[in-house]
Design an enzyme around this catalytic site. Sequence first.
Site, mmCIF file in Angstrom:
data_model
loop_
_atom_site.group_PDB
_atom_site.id
_atom_site.type_symbol
_atom_site.label_atom_id
_atom_site.label_comp_id
_atom_site.label_asym_id
_atom_site.label_seq_id
_atom_site.Cartn_x
_atom_site.Cartn_y
_atom_site.Cartn_z
ATOM 1 N N ASP A 7 38.399 49.306 70.220
ATOM 2 C CA ASP A 7 38.200 47.893 69.943
ATOM 3 C C ASP A 7 39.605 47.286 69.927
ATOM 4 O O ASP A 7 40.598 48.014 69.817
ATOM 5 C CB ASP A 7 37.489 47.734 68.586
ATOM 6 C CG ASP A 7 37.376 46.286 68.158
ATOM 7 O OD1 ASP A 7 36.953 45.450 68.988
ATOM 8 O OD2 ASP A 7 37.711 45.982 66.997
ATOM 9 N N ASP A 9 40.871 43.698 68.308
ATOM 10 C CA ASP A 9 41.291 43.031 67.074
ATOM 11 C C ASP A 9 40.963 43.889 65.860
ATOM 12 O O ASP A 9 39.822 44.280 65.645
ATOM 13 C CB ASP A 9 40.609 41.660 66.951
ATOM 14 C CG ASP A 9 40.926 40.740 68.134
ATOM 15 O OD1 ASP A 9 42.020 40.867 68.711
ATOM 16 O OD2 ASP A 9 40.074 39.898 68.464
ATOM 17 N N TYR A 19 40.259 33.821 64.028
ATOM 18 C CA TYR A 19 40.381 34.223 65.437
ATOM 19 C C TYR A 19 41.849 34.275 65.884
ATOM 20 O O TYR A 19 42.686 33.560 65.363
ATOM 21 C CB TYR A 19 39.584 33.297 66.381
ATOM 22 C CG TYR A 19 38.103 33.367 66.130
ATOM 23 C CD1 TYR A 19 37.298 34.214 66.868
ATOM 24 C CD2 TYR A 19 37.518 32.613 65.125
ATOM 25 C CE1 TYR A 19 35.937 34.298 66.619
ATOM 26 C CE2 TYR A 19 36.161 32.695 64.863
ATOM 27 C CZ TYR A 19 35.377 33.542 65.613
ATOM 28 O OH TYR A 19 34.041 33.642 65.360
#
Length: 176
Positions: A7, A9, A19
């Site tokens: 993954d 982030d 974000y």
Amino acid sequence: MKLIILDRDGVINHDSDDYIKTVAEWIPIGGAIDAIARLSKAGWTITVATNQSGIARGYYDLATLEAMHNKLRTLVADAGGKMGIIVYCPHGPNDGCDCRKPKPGLLQQISKYYQVPLQGVWFVGDSASDLKAAQAIGCQQVLVKTGKGLRTLEKGIDEQVLVFDDLVAVADYLLQ
């Protein structure tokens, strides 16, 4: 082929509940770039599967996302490594796509690209949706405590999930 799926982030770079919207906000977690480069130099193919709903939400565009991924590729190359394919889901949570984790669409894209089954391939994430996507396609579920990892761990995980402090610890384990 020695393949690992990450993954993005919370695993490779610092995450934010607001974000990651700019290249400047894309900041690697300490040691993560070196960990990727070490795995790469040892013959591993490092891929990324990442939900990027900020695109659907209008927080950033595809060019910005591509610039973030170019930054990742450049940093890994500067450390002597190489990145494999990076796949992403640009959709929002209610868009009904098959690529947004916890659905396995992104992992299926990686499988198809490399023409390999993913049973037993390590998928390293920091969230329940990462673990569910990994489980759905038969990957070895790996949780890191960075990003949302500690919150995910507190909610409880399956006993077959491997848990590491961070991506550095994952690389150390795989390279020992």
